[in-house]
Design an enzyme around this catalytic site. Structure first.
Site, mmCIF file in Angstrom:
data_model
loop_
_atom_site.group_PDB
_atom_site.id
_atom_site.type_symbol
_atom_site.label_atom_id
_atom_site.label_comp_id
_atom_site.label_asym_id
_atom_site.label_seq_id
_atom_site.Cartn_x
_atom_site.Cartn_y
_atom_site.Cartn_z
ATOM 1 N N GLY A 208 60.411 90.628 62.390
ATOM 2 C CA GLY A 208 60.962 90.365 61.105
ATOM 3 C C GLY A 208 61.146 88.714 60.540
ATOM 4 N N ASN A 209 61.844 88.573 59.451
ATOM 5 C CA ASN A 209 62.022 87.260 59.197
ATOM 6 C C ASN A 209 63.228 87.113 58.671
ATOM 7 O OD1 ASN A 209 61.454 87.241 56.394
ATOM 8 N ND2 ASN A 209 59.496 87.862 57.078
ATOM 9 N N ARG A 210 63.708 86.028 58.185
ATOM 10 C CA ARG A 210 65.136 85.457 57.868
ATOM 11 C C ARG A 210 65.176 85.769 56.302
ATOM 12 N NH1 ARG A 210 68.166 83.808 61.876
ATOM 13 N NH2 ARG A 210 67.031 82.888 63.711
ATOM 14 N N SER A 211 64.254 86.050 55.646
ATOM 15 C CA SER A 211 64.377 86.134 54.213
ATOM 16 C C SER A 211 65.549 87.282 53.617
ATOM 17 C CB SER A 211 63.053 86.540 53.617
ATOM 18 O OG SER A 211 63.076 86.446 51.956
ATOM 19 N N ALA A 275 58.795 87.038 51.939
ATOM 20 C CA ALA A 275 58.290 86.617 53.130
ATOM 21 C C ALA A 275 57.486 87.527 53.928
ATOM 22 C CB ALA A 275 59.342 86.226 54.204
#
Ligand SMILES: Cc1cc2nc3c(=O)[nH]c(=O)nc-3n(C[C@H](O)[C@H](O)[C@H](O)COP(=O)(O)O)c2cc1C
Length: 408
Positions: A208-211, A275
């Protein structure tokens, strides 16, 4: 600079307790707040709470401190009046110019922007009397925020819930910054993607990502406030649905692509703020990948996800559809942004610097808006709604009808 003077009118709905959070948001961000609760509101939240949270006595009586003429002064001196919750009764009185208590007197004397955040049962909201009162108030320039859909008093669910206090606060902050809220996106359908995609490895793990989705949600809420029909494609966010917005929830990049392409088929503008993962694991393990003693884990093989921004830019679903992309860069921000704009073929690229506590999960953002026409607009660090408005300013400046655009 003097602190903006806000009048917080509270009328007698069950959601009056949520106005306490709204009040805190105003005071903690340096606004001077005069609370004016109606007599019915005081059945729900007492005067002591309003006084303690605002740091000044609540104004409840037309006939107290008459030498200060409170029924006139409070409204005259305000930079913004917000009524939250606004009952059906209060909306009716405001629409008809009644002035039988301090709050309704204040509404008649205020010459500043006025925001109403209605909350009531669905039947009351949908009643033609309420709808006509709302239309009257909007025609006169008041901002009436659409109620949210969700749990109401008791066991009922439907439209009529008070929008989240954070959302009301954001709308008020925008009104204070811009002086008004124009309906310049009325008649347009916009699609916004938000959040961060998650690419599953097995039933419990993902890449995943931090958005957080905050920027995309700010875009959706501000577009709705400016009159647009909004479809928000939200990937893995923990934020409340913005009022008056159709929300489609997705998990992976492929799901986000499907949802965006479907919604974009009839949209005037698409803003890709999510993102989206560039890669996903080549294989999905249907059972949890186990740790085995003495055995090194297998490397994760990645495959490319489709480039949704490039795809919708190259193959516009409608003539004249505007496509806006986001570029999150950690270094060489502008040079990388320009290269990305050229590569993707979108109309506008919002370039922001991320990392080191910047952008992700924050309430503020700074960015440069790079236009395919060579334009470059710098937006200083500020609330994400301010950046959202700057993006919609660019969209609104281009006529919805492509024939008009090519003529201009
Ligand atoms: C428990 C309870 C909850 C209520 N909730 C609402 C509400 O959410 N919205 C609304 O319009 N009226 C609601 N009402 C009715 C209002 O309190 C009533 O119309 C009152 O006259 C409003 O006065 P005001 O507009 O001067 O504050 C509620 C009444 C009760 C007893």
């Amino acid at each position: 600079m003097t602190a903006p003077r806000v009048v917080l009118g509270v009328s007698g709905g069950i959601a009056a307790y949520k106005a306490c959070e709204l009040l805190r948001r105003f005071t903690e961000s340096g606004h001077q707040v005069q609370v004016v609760p109606t007599a019915a509101a005081l059945h729900f939240v007492g005067e002591a709470t309003w006084a303690a949270l605002s740091g000044r006595p609540a104004a409840t009586e037309t006939w107290e401190r008459v030498h200060e003429v409170p029924h006139v002064r409070i409204g005259q001196q305000a930079d913004l009046v917000v009524v939250a919750p606004a009952t059906a009764d209060l909306l009716a009185k405001a629409a008809h110019g009644l002035a039988d208590d301090l709050l309704t007197n204040t509404l008649l004397t205020a010459r500043c922007p006025v925001v109403f955040a209605p909350a009531m049962h669905t039947e009351m909201w949908e009643h033609p009397a309420t709808q006509e009162n709302v239309a009257t108030l909007r025609r006169r320039g008041a901002i009436v925020i659409e109620p949210a859909v969700g749990r109401l008093t008791g066991v009922d669910t439907g439209k009529g819930r008070l929008p989240d206090p954070a959302e009301i606060f954001a709308a008020c902050r925008r009104v204070l910054a811009r002086g008004s809220l124009t309906q310049d996106l009325a008649g347009r359908h916009v699609v916004v993607s938000a959040g961060g995609t998650r690419e599953p490895l097995d039933p419990v793990r993902f890449l995943g990502n931090r958005s957080s989705g905050k920027q995309g949600y700010a875009l959706a809420a501000t577009a709705a406030a400016r009159g647009a029909r909004v479809t928000l494609v939200a990937a893995n966010t923990a934020l409340p649905d913005p009022a008056g917005v159709d929300v489609v929830r997705v998990g992976t990049a492929l799901q986000l692509r499907d949802a965006v392409l479907k919604a974009a088929a009839e949209a005037d503008a698409v803003v890709m703020a999510a993102a989206v993962a560039d890669f996903r694991p080549a294989e999905y393990a249907t059972g949890k990948i186990k740790k085995v003693d003495g055995v090194e884990p297998a490397p994760i093989v990645l495959v490319r996800n489709p480039d949704i921004l490039a795809e919708i830019s190259a193959d516009r679903a409608r003539p004249g559809q505007l496509v806006v992309g986001f570029a999150a860069e950690t270094d060489d921000v502008l040079a990388n942004g320009r290269a990305k704009l050229a590569r993707k073929g979108c109309d506008l690229l919002v370039v922001n610097e991320v990392g080191d506590g910047k952008a992700f999960g924050q309430d503020t953002n700074s960015a440069v808006l790079l236009g395919a026409d060579g334009s470059e607009v710098h937006i200083a660090d500020g609330p994400k709604e301010v950046l959202a408005d700057a993006i919609w300013d660019q969209v609104a400046a281009r006529p919805a009808d492509p024939a008009d655009r090519s003529a201009g």
